[in-house]
Write a protein that holds these residues in place. Structure first.
Motif, mmCIF file in Angstrom:
data_model
loop_
_atom_site.group_PDB
_atom_site.id
_atom_site.type_symbol
_atom_site.label_atom_id
_atom_site.label_comp_id
_atom_site.label_asym_id
_atom_site.label_seq_id
_atom_site.Cartn_x
_atom_site.Cartn_y
_atom_site.Cartn_z
ATOM 1 N N THR A 2 0.813 -1.116 -0.171
ATOM 2 C CA THR A 2 -0.106 -0.029 -0.126
ATOM 3 C C THR A 2 0.869 1.269 -0.054
ATOM 4 N N ASP A 6 0.993 4.367 -4.966
ATOM 5 C CA ASP A 6 0.892 5.473 -6.163
ATOM 6 C C ASP A 6 2.139 5.370 -7.179
ATOM 7 N N TYR A 132 -14.370 9.670 5.236
ATOM 8 C CA TYR A 132 -13.535 10.293 4.099
ATOM 9 C C TYR A 132 -14.173 9.839 2.622
ATOM 10 N N PRO A 134 -12.816 10.172 -1.287
ATOM 11 C CA PRO A 134 -11.842 10.667 -2.159
ATOM 12 C C PRO A 134 -12.590 11.264 -3.263
ATOM 13 N N THR A 135 -11.592 12.010 -3.810
ATOM 14 C CA THR A 135 -12.128 12.768 -5.079
ATOM 15 C C THR A 135 -10.753 12.641 -6.378
ATOM 16 N N ALA A 137 -8.046 11.571 -8.891
ATOM 17 C CA ALA A 137 -7.100 10.560 -8.994
ATOM 18 C C ALA A 137 -7.087 9.535 -7.694
ATOM 19 N N SER A 138 -7.359 10.265 -6.587
ATOM 20 C CA SER A 138 -7.382 9.287 -5.183
ATOM 21 C C SER A 138 -8.464 8.416 -5.098
ATOM 22 N N GLN A 140 -9.446 5.987 -7.054
ATOM 23 C CA GLN A 140 -8.801 4.540 -7.473
ATOM 24 C C GLN A 140 -8.003 4.053 -6.622
ATOM 25 N N TYR A 141 -6.980 4.969 -6.106
ATOM 26 C CA TYR A 141 -5.983 4.729 -5.352
ATOM 27 C C TYR A 141 -6.626 4.203 -3.912
ATOM 28 N N SER A 142 -7.546 4.971 -3.219
ATOM 29 C CA SER A 142 -8.102 4.676 -2.248
ATOM 30 C C SER A 142 -8.850 3.403 -2.077
#
Length: 209
Positions: A2, A6, A132, A134-135, A137-138, A140-142
């Motif tokens: 994790t 990124d 939380y 996310p918005t 690009a974050s 998919q990461y989240s």
């Protein structure tokens, strides 16, 4: 993993996320195989988990990822609690074929149900994580981080179960059921509990997918 997420391309994160979800369903198969039981019906509970999170989001406004995982697992366990009353009576090829038949019946029914989108399915909307949201690009990461930690947590629970006294009885079921019954243990109850745990794992995998 994790910490370096990124640095991983988005398409690889997507594939790994699906791999983790399918891995949870396979984890349930492993639990049953320790008792020499082969299940071809994990897709049933995988689908229940996936459809639960989609329907809960569309009709109840459920957007929290943790709540979605809980609902998906509970829905899978609820169905398995009923199906398992019958399935736990059978062994070997009969167990395998019954699990396959039930999953295929469910698959055929889903294709004809407009409420779940038929063969096209239904989409899952925005997801939040304990408040939380996310918005950009974050997003998919989240989701990828969330899937990683949920998979690790469930794998840890399964590991602790297999190391427990009840989990070790799975090997005894595989070796000699009659001897267990003579010792006063219910083999059917052991198989039933394993079936519920396997369904919960598959349901969680469906939610992550």
């Amino acid at each position: 993993l994790t910490l370096t997420a990124d640095l991983i391309p988005g398409w690889i994160r997507f594939v790994m996320q699906l791999a983790l979800s399918v891995g949870l369903a396979s984890l349930g198969v492993m639990i049953l195989m320790r008792s020499h039981l082969v299940s071809f019906g994990q897709g049933l509970y995988y689908g229940i988990g996936a459809y639960t999170v989609a329907l809960a989001g569309r009709y109840w406004g459920v957007q929290d990822g943790f709540l979605a995982v809980g609902l998906g697992m509970l829905a899978a366990i609820a169905v398995a609690a009923v199906v398992g009353l019958v399935i736990s009576r059978y062994r070997e090829i009969f167990f395998a074929m019954l699990t396959l038949a039930l999953s295929m019946i469910a698959y055929g029914a889903v294709l004809k149900m407009s409420v779940v989108g038929g063969s096209d399915g239904i989409a899952v909307g925005a997801v939040s994580f304990a408040g939380y949201r996310p918005t950009g690009a974050s997003i998919q990461y989240s989701r990828f981080i969330f899937c990683c930690w949920i998979a690790v947590l469930i794998a840890l629970v399964v590991h602790l179960y297999l190391r427990s006294g009840l989990g070790r009885l799975a090997d005894a079921v595989r070796d000699n059921e009659v001897r267990l019954e003579y010792l006063g243990l219910s083999v059917r109850r052991i198989v039933y509990l394993e079936y519920l745990l396997a369904a919960a794992c598959a349901g969680a995998g469906g939610v992550l997918a």
